[in-house]
Design an enzyme around this catalytic site. Structure first.
Site, PDB file in Angstrom:
ATOM      1  N   GLU A 114       0.859  -1.181   0.000  1.00  0.00           N
ATOM      2  CA  GLU A 114       0.000   0.000   0.000  1.00  0.00           C
ATOM      3  C   GLU A 114       0.898   1.235   0.000  1.00  0.00           C
ATOM      4  O   GLU A 114       1.209   1.773  -1.036  1.00  0.00           O
ATOM      5  CB  GLU A 114      -0.941  -0.038   1.200  1.00  0.00           C
ATOM      6  CG  GLU A 114      -2.089   0.898   1.044  1.00  0.00           C
ATOM      7  CD  GLU A 114      -3.368   0.402   1.725  1.00  0.00           C
ATOM      8  OE1 GLU A 114      -4.393   1.011   1.472  1.00  0.00           O
ATOM      9  OE2 GLU A 114      -3.335  -0.558   2.499  1.00  0.00           O
TER      10      GLU A 114
ATOM     11  N   ASP B 142      -5.677   9.910   6.534  1.00  0.00           N
ATOM     12  CA  ASP B 142      -4.661   9.679   7.557  1.00  0.00           C
ATOM     13  C   ASP B 142      -3.857  10.957   7.787  1.00  0.00           C
ATOM     14  O   ASP B 142      -3.596  11.367   8.924  1.00  0.00           O
ATOM     15  CB  ASP B 142      -3.709   8.550   7.128  1.00  0.00           C
ATOM     16  CG  ASP B 142      -4.440   7.254   6.800  1.00  0.00           C
ATOM     17  OD1 ASP B 142      -5.474   7.309   6.123  1.00  0.00           O
ATOM     18  OD2 ASP B 142      -3.976   6.179   7.215  1.00  0.00           O
TER      19      ASP B 142
ATOM     20  N   TRP C  41     -11.566  12.265   4.403  1.00  0.00           N
ATOM     21  CA  TRP C  41     -10.371  12.017   3.579  1.00  0.00           C
ATOM     22  C   TRP C  41     -10.204  13.199   2.610  1.00  0.00           C
ATOM     23  O   TRP C  41      -9.204  13.916   2.666  1.00  0.00           O
ATOM     24  CB  TRP C  41     -10.511  10.687   2.830  1.00  0.00           C
ATOM     25  CG  TRP C  41     -10.008   9.517   3.627  1.00  0.00           C
ATOM     26  CD1 TRP C  41      -8.869   8.802   3.386  1.00  0.00           C
ATOM     27  CD2 TRP C  41     -10.597   8.930   4.805  1.00  0.00           C
ATOM     28  NE1 TRP C  41      -8.718   7.811   4.339  1.00  0.00           N
ATOM     29  CE2 TRP C  41      -9.747   7.880   5.213  1.00  0.00           C
ATOM     30  CE3 TRP C  41     -11.732   9.198   5.560  1.00  0.00           C
ATOM     31  CZ2 TRP C  41     -10.033   7.088   6.338  1.00  0.00           C
ATOM     32  CZ3 TRP C  41     -12.001   8.420   6.675  1.00  0.00           C
ATOM     33  CH2 TRP C  41     -11.165   7.389   7.044  1.00  0.00           C
TER      34      TRP C  41
ATOM     35  N   GLU D 149      -2.030   0.525  13.559  1.00  0.00           N
ATOM     36  CA  GLU D 149      -3.228   0.852  12.775  1.00  0.00           C
ATOM     37  C   GLU D 149      -4.498   0.542  13.570  1.00  0.00           C
ATOM     38  O   GLU D 149      -5.464   1.294  13.554  1.00  0.00           O
ATOM     39  CB  GLU D 149      -3.208   0.024  11.485  1.00  0.00           C
ATOM     40  CG  GLU D 149      -4.408   0.210  10.591  1.00  0.00           C
ATOM     41  CD  GLU D 149      -4.249  -0.538   9.271  1.00  0.00           C
ATOM     42  OE1 GLU D 149      -3.510  -1.541   9.246  1.00  0.00           O
ATOM     43  OE2 GLU D 149      -4.862  -0.113   8.279  1.00  0.00           O
TER      44      GLU D 149
HETATM   45  C1  BGC Z   1      -5.299   2.464   4.668  1.00  0.00           C
HETATM   46  C2  BGC Z   1      -5.847   3.490   5.586  1.00  0.00           C
HETATM   47  C3  BGC Z   1      -6.753   4.339   4.765  1.00  0.00           C
HETATM   48  C4  BGC Z   1      -7.878   3.429   4.397  1.00  0.00           C
HETATM   49  C5  BGC Z   1      -9.074   4.037   3.810  1.00  0.00           C
HETATM   50  C6  BGC Z   1      -6.416   1.611   4.237  1.00  0.00           C
HETATM   51  O1  BGC Z   1      -6.078   0.562   3.465  1.00  0.00           O
HETATM   52  O2  BGC Z   1      -4.246   1.770   5.201  1.00  0.00           O
HETATM   53  O3  BGC Z   1      -5.046   4.035   6.496  1.00  0.00           O
HETATM   54  O4  BGC Z   1      -7.115   5.537   5.277  1.00  0.00           O
HETATM   55  O5  BGC Z   1      -7.454   2.333   3.673  1.00  0.00           O
HETATM   56  O6  BGC Z   1     -10.038   3.773   4.648  1.00  0.00           O
END
Ligand code: BGC
Length: 734
Positions: A346, A353, A403, A616
């Site tokens: 990722e 975030d 976001w 996380e």
């Molecule tokens: C990430 C998160 C991100 C999210 C979206 C994840 O896969 O690691 O931190 O904000 O997807 O909800």
């Protein structure tokens, strides 16, 4: 304008195969050199050498941007590397950040006209200034050669394969791409640097018989290895934690293989990846060419060069460790782009975030330049209708409340921290277009089921999005972003009337659809609305109509927290505001109780489980030692590290009364479960220091104020005027 704009992008056949290619050119410096400057860049990541010596381009240059629209180039003084006579310049390119750029999008994209969608390319211009004042320029073009290298494969997810025995075939002519140079921009962001180094702390033989090196700290970076002169293979696999039996665990890396393979032919050399990085604390030694000497290996932390400006220390060891983990969460995820995590397949610039962590980040380090560059990429990938995507650099059009609102909230937070209105004016148009998108598409946007919700909240079992209704979160963030946008419009002296109407409209929607408990239950058949995050957002975003309503909401939040055994249930959306919502409304003691809680779920729970970064999940490692689902279990995710903001702003009480701390108020919250707190923040106006210590029945406060900064303190409700220098106030503990 730098000569690089006249150079040509060049590429090689097969450059999409993950192998690193080296582009080179022999040239003559006809006279004595006075100055030589290299301007260079790549699609991928690159290194540059002149006559075999490193040209000192920073690691993982040119960084990660919206390559379709913006590619940074670097300028390096290479005067000392050029000699009179024959010279050779070479640039090596690996795919680097392209693995993210390509794998998360269904369709291949064109990063440069003529370039294979997964391929790499380079461009450079070497400007020579001779002693006699004459000049010469060496630029990438069809006369350059390109060949394979000993780096057989380099991928940020899968890792490196370096074969020291490989003899590359003779280089061939590079192909010139039909691409222009209009996407080149001079280096905007903070350069990336190598920072702390960690030796092997322990060599562990696991119950499964694996040899595992423990570096003691979860970092983002790579290993530097002195490879001894024994022919054979070294293969290493990276991991963040051991499982409950003490065995090596790495299933949370998902599809990322995260492996280094070195094929050694007998010669001694120092190995260090140049085209990839890893998130790791542990390294499993799968194969090794001879005797393993721990001193031959060290872990190098790699992150953007940011000045450290904030510090915090208190009398509680657990909180000090938590704060340290917050800092490491930032170091590990501020590698050119603010990423969610640095280890699994990722490592992307998730906007949510970054939004929740941005206020804390801006106090820990000076991140203005870091975010300026990232916001430029956000502007570059904003859609025509105003949508701001959920990852930047982006390959998706999708949006989500909290976001996409990063486009408004982050510039605001940076302005409050650094007082530089340029961050508002540079991004004003992007913000306006986002708010217009919300206004024009309100109903559809609110009803969109793809909002992430209160991501990873604990109030509903085994559900990523938490219990708080997504529609409510979306309306609350519409209101919040619009409110901040209006405030920023006022700062720039811009019109904002129609946005005030929209703001009032959002508040009406909250009032009408999301405030009456019995009406909500009657229409929805449940009370799912009334979560901790619900109260937190209404309080933090001022979504109430009277002091009475505010008091009612805060009492309910407090009761809810105490009622479940004094623990949080919030996810990414609610957590950053939770302690503020309590302490700003008379429940500081409860906020402290949440922070000081050691049992699951809490910030200190992960500390008690040996965390060295932020997790996380609140339950990344469960109480029985089991690990949360492999699909989504990073041990280096900074979002919950946003609590550091509360440590500076409430525990130490350092608050800007004007943007950039041009005026300051110290309002520390004392709690008898601690005996002292000390924090400092270097601001554009000087360094602010706040300290309190409980001495017997008294508390001694010491506030340090820079020259010319109007400052006051509020202590147990009483106001004090402060002057420049050190101010000591000794008061009785209530
Ligand atoms: C990430 C998160 C991100 C999210 C979206 C994840 O896969 O690691 O931190 O904000 O997807 O909800």
């Amino acid at each position: 304008m730098d000569e690089i704009y006249k150079s040509k992008w060049i590429s090689a056949k097969g450059s999409a195969d993950n192998a690193v290619f080296e582009y080179s050119k022999r040239f003559f410096a006809h006279k004595k050199i006075k100055k030589a400057t290299l301007c260079s860049s790549a699609i991928g990541v690159y290194t540059a050498k002149i006559n075999g010596a490193n040209a000192d381009v920073y690691p993982l240059a040119p960084g990660w941007t919206m390559y379709q629209y913006r590619v940074q180039y670097q300028k390096t003084d290479v005067s000392s590397l050029i000699k009179e006579g024959e010279n050779v310049i070479s640039l090596s390119v690996g795919r680097g950040f392209l693995c993210q750029a390509v794998s998360h999008d269904g369709t291949p994209r064109t990063l440069l006209p003529g370039l294979d969608p997964s391929g790499t390319a380079v461009i450079c211009s070497l400007d020579l200034l001779y002693d006699d004042g004459s000049t010469e320029n060496i630029s990438t073009d069809g006369t350059w050669l390109v060949g394979e290298t000993k780096w057989r494969s380099c991928d940020m997810y899968d890792g490196d394969v370096y074969d020291s025995t490989f003899i590359p075939p003779s280089p061939v002519s590079a192909s010139v791409l039909p691409a222009g140079t209009e996407t080149l921009v001079f280096q905007e962001g903070c350069e990336i640097g190598e920072h702390e180094r960690f030796g092997v702390k322990e060599v562990i033989l696991t119950p499964r018989g694996e040899t595992v090196l423990d570096f003691g700290q979860n970092i983002t970076g790579y290993l530097q290895i002195k490879v001894r002169a024994t022919a054979g293979v070294c293969r290493l696999t990276y991991g963040e934690v051991l499982d409950k039996d003490g065995n090596f665990y790495r299933d949370n890396y998902r599809a990322a293989k995260a492996q280094t393979t070195i094929i050694c032919g007998g010669g001694e050399f120092v190995f260090k990846p140049k085209f990839s990085f890893y998130g790791f604390r542990y390294v499993r030694v799968d194969e090794w060419n001879g005797e393993l000497i721990p001193d031959d290996i060290c872990a190098v932390a790699v992150y953007s060069n940011m000045e450290r400006i904030g510090n915090f220390h208190c009398s509680h060891d657990g909180l000090n460790k938590l704060y340290e983990n917050v800092i490491w969460g930032q170091k590990g995820n501020f590698l050119d782009v603010p990423t969610d995590c640095p280890q699994r397949d990722e490592r992307m610039g998730w906007t949510g975030d970054a939004q929740v962590f941005s206020s804390c980040a801006a106090k820990n380090f000076d991140v203005l330049r870091f975010f300026e560059k990232w916001l430029s990429d956000m502007r570059a990938c904003q859609k025509d209708d105003g949508r701001i995507p959920v990852v930047v650099p982006s390959y998706w059009a999708r949006t989500s409340a909290a976001w996409s609102d990063a486009g408004v909230i982050i510039p605001y937070n940076l302005y409050m921290q650094y007082g530089d209105a340029r961050i508002i004016s540079d991004n004003y148009d992007m913000m306006r277009r986002w708010i217009d998108y919300l206004r024009n598409n309100f109903d559809d946007y609110i009803a969109d089921k793809r909002h992430f919700g209160d991501w990873l909240a604990l109030d509903v079992p085994d559900e990523y999005s938490g219990k708080t209704p997504k529609e409510f979160i979306a309306v609350a963030f519409c209101a919040r972003s619009t409110e901040l946008f209006i405030e920023m419009s006022k700062i720039l002296g811009k019109e904002y009337e129609k946005y005030s109407e929209f703001y009032d409209f959002c508040r009406d929607v909250i009032r009408r659809d999301f405030s009456d408990e019995s009406a909500y239950e009657a229409s929805h058949g449940d009370s799912s609305l009334f979560t901790q995050t619900y109260y937190v957002l209404r309080l933090s975003f001022g979504l109430y109509d009277s002091d009475g309503e505010r008091a009612e909401l805060s009492e309910k939040l407090n009761d809810m927290v105490l009622g479940c055994g004094t623990h949080l249930t919030t996810g990414f959306v609610g957590t950053p505001y939770l302690l503020f919502a309590l302490s700003d409304n008379g429940y500081t003691k409860t906020a402290y109780s949440l922070l000081l809680r050691k049992e699951y779920p809490s910030w200190l729970y992960q500390v008690s489980r040996g965390a060295t970064t932020m997790w996380e999940h609140w339950d990344g490692i469960k109480e029985n030692g089991d690990l949360w689902d492999d699909k989504m279990n990073s041990f280096n995710h900074y979002a919950y590290g946003s609590v550091g903001d509360w440590m500076y702003s409430v525990m130490a009480g350092i608050k800007p009364a004007r943007a950039g701390y041009g005026e300051v108020v110290f309002e520390p919250a004392v709690d008898k479960r601690l005996s002292s707190v000390l924090a400092s923040i270097k601001t554009p106006h000087g360094t602010l220091i706040s300290k309190w210590e409980i001495c017997g029945n008294n508390v001694k406060f010491t506030f340090t104020v820079p020259e010319n900064v109007p400052a006051s303190a509020v202590i147990f409700g009483e106001k004090y005027k402060l002057s420049a220098g050190e101010n000591v106030i000794d008061v009785k503990l209530p």
